[in-house]
Write a protein that holds these residues in place. Structure first.
Motif, PDB file in Angstrom:
ATOM      1  N   ARG A   5     -19.643  21.723   7.839  1.00 29.44           N
ATOM      2  CA  ARG A   5     -19.158  22.570   8.937  1.00 29.44           C
ATOM      3  C   ARG A   5     -18.055  21.862   9.735  1.00 29.44           C
ATOM      4  O   ARG A   5     -17.089  22.504  10.156  1.00 29.44           O
ATOM      5  CB  ARG A   5     -20.318  22.944   9.859  1.00 29.44           C
ATOM      6  N   ALA A   6     -18.200  20.566   9.939  1.00 27.91           N
ATOM      7  CA  ALA A   6     -17.185  19.810  10.679  1.00 27.91           C
ATOM      8  C   ALA A   6     -15.860  19.783   9.925  1.00 27.91           C
ATOM      9  O   ALA A   6     -14.794  19.940  10.530  1.00 27.91           O
ATOM     10  CB  ALA A   6     -17.665  18.385  10.936  1.00 27.91           C
ATOM     11  N   THR A   7     -15.927  19.627   8.628  1.00 27.45           N
ATOM     12  CA  THR A   7     -14.709  19.640   7.810  1.00 27.45           C
ATOM     13  C   THR A   7     -14.033  20.999   7.885  1.00 27.45           C
ATOM     14  O   THR A   7     -12.814  21.094   8.076  1.00 27.45           O
ATOM     15  CB  THR A   7     -15.046  19.281   6.349  1.00 27.45           C
ATOM     16  N   ALA A   8     -14.820  22.062   7.760  1.00 24.26           N
ATOM     17  CA  ALA A   8     -14.265  23.411   7.847  1.00 24.26           C
ATOM     18  C   ALA A   8     -13.627  23.672   9.212  1.00 24.26           C
ATOM     19  O   ALA A   8     -12.640  24.401   9.312  1.00 24.26           O
ATOM     20  CB  ALA A   8     -15.351  24.449   7.576  1.00 24.26           C
ATOM     21  N   ALA A   9     -14.168  23.047  10.254  1.00 27.66           N
ATOM     22  CA  ALA A   9     -13.645  23.234  11.613  1.00 27.66           C
ATOM     23  C   ALA A   9     -12.501  22.278  11.931  1.00 27.66           C
ATOM     24  O   ALA A   9     -11.897  22.368  13.002  1.00 27.66           O
ATOM     25  CB  ALA A   9     -14.760  23.039  12.632  1.00 27.66           C
ATOM     26  N   GLY A  10     -12.202  21.356  11.019  1.00 27.14           N
ATOM     27  CA  GLY A  10     -11.113  20.404  11.237  1.00 27.14           C
ATOM     28  C   GLY A  10     -11.431  19.316  12.248  1.00 27.14           C
ATOM     29  O   GLY A  10     -10.516  18.699  12.808  1.00 27.14           O
ATOM     30  N   LEU A  11     -12.705  19.045  12.470  1.00 29.01           N
ATOM     31  CA  LEU A  11     -13.095  18.005  13.431  1.00 29.01           C
ATOM     32  C   LEU A  11     -12.939  16.629  12.809  1.00 29.01           C
ATOM     33  O   LEU A  11     -13.439  16.376  11.720  1.00 29.01           O
ATOM     34  CB  LEU A  11     -14.539  18.217  13.884  1.00 29.01           C
ATOM     35  N   GLN A  12     -12.258  15.740  13.512  1.00 26.67           N
ATOM     36  CA  GLN A  12     -12.014  14.398  12.984  1.00 26.67           C
ATOM     37  C   GLN A  12     -12.711  13.313  13.787  1.00 26.67           C
ATOM     38  O   GLN A  12     -12.612  12.136  13.437  1.00 26.67           O
ATOM     39  CB  GLN A  12     -10.513  14.149  12.970  1.00 26.67           C
ATOM     40  N   ASN A  13     -13.386  13.676  14.873  1.00 29.87           N
ATOM     41  CA  ASN A  13     -14.004  12.673  15.730  1.00 29.87           C
ATOM     42  C   ASN A  13     -15.521  12.591  15.561  1.00 29.87           C
ATOM     43  O   ASN A  13     -16.216  12.035  16.392  1.00 29.87           O
ATOM     44  CB  ASN A  13     -13.680  12.955  17.203  1.00 29.87           C
ATOM     45  N   LEU A  14     -16.019  13.137  14.457  1.00 35.11           N
ATOM     46  CA  LEU A  14     -17.457  13.155  14.211  1.00 35.11           C
ATOM     47  C   LEU A  14     -17.804  12.180  13.095  1.00 35.11           C
ATOM     48  O   LEU A  14     -17.231  12.228  12.009  1.00 35.11           O
ATOM     49  CB  LEU A  14     -17.907  14.569  13.819  1.00 35.11           C
TER      50      LEU A  14
END
Length: 195
Positions: A74-83
């Motif tokens: 889900r984080a990859t799909a949302a483009g989150l890089q700080n997780l």
């Protein structure tokens, strides 16, 4: 050690049980927080919104590999890089972050575990002086649609007692009402004592 739990329902159902923006607003999870650590990413219900709100890195750990995989997906799909999300047994290995390095530690629906004082002690170890240990839990009410058995479900005053036993944590403000099913507590690290 796997913490005792009440079973994890499906993602779609689980996410209907929380007003995530309200909970994060009431707990003060915002851009004033830099680095944060979370125990139990689950489906990423809180993990992704927290990562979007803070200005540093979110370290989220879970003992269940499928939960970590789903949250990362889900984080990859949302483009989150700080997780940074990883499989970890906090009871044996700790959070895997430096002492006094975090602005906040998140315990969301987890302190019905076997050793809550040990978890709170680890939180006090990794949060910086003046930082926060933020807790939500199911209300002590058998009509909630989910949550652990009433025999192990903590009332707010019990969590406050455990935080006192852990040392270095002081309740800030009153118990926070988090409708429809939860309450929240904010603890501040008040000393830089070695824990």
């Amino acid at each position: 050690m796997k913490l005792r739990d009440s079973g994890m329902p499906t993602e779609a159902y689980w996410e209907t049980l929380f007003d995530v923006p309200l909970i994060l607003d009431q707990l003060g999870v915002d851009s004033m927080l830099r680095d944060v650590v979370e125990l139990g990413c689950g489906h990423g219900t809180f993990t992704l919104p927290v990562a979007r709100r803070i200005t540093g890195s979110l370290t989220s750990v879970d003992i269940e590999p499928p939960m970590v995989e789903r949250t990362l997906e889900r984080a990859t799909a949302a483009g989150l890089q700080n997780l940074h999300c990883q499989v970890c047994d906090v009871m044996t290995d700790g959070f895997g972050v430096e002492p006094s390095s975090q602005d906040a530690v998140l315990f969301f629906n987890i302190l019905h575990c076997e050793e809550p004082v040990a978890l709170l002690r680890e939180a006090a170890r990794v949060v910086r002086p003046g930082g926060w240990v933020l807790v939500i839990h199911w209300r002590y009410d058998p009509t909630t649609p989910r949550g652990p058995m009433m025999e192990i479900r903590p009332r707010p005053e019990k969590i406050v007692e455990w935080a006192g036993q852990a040392g270095g944590l002081e309740l800030s403000g009153n118990v926070i009402d988090l409708p429809p099913w939860h309450y929240g507590l904010r603890f501040r690290k008040v000393v830089a004592a070695k824990l």
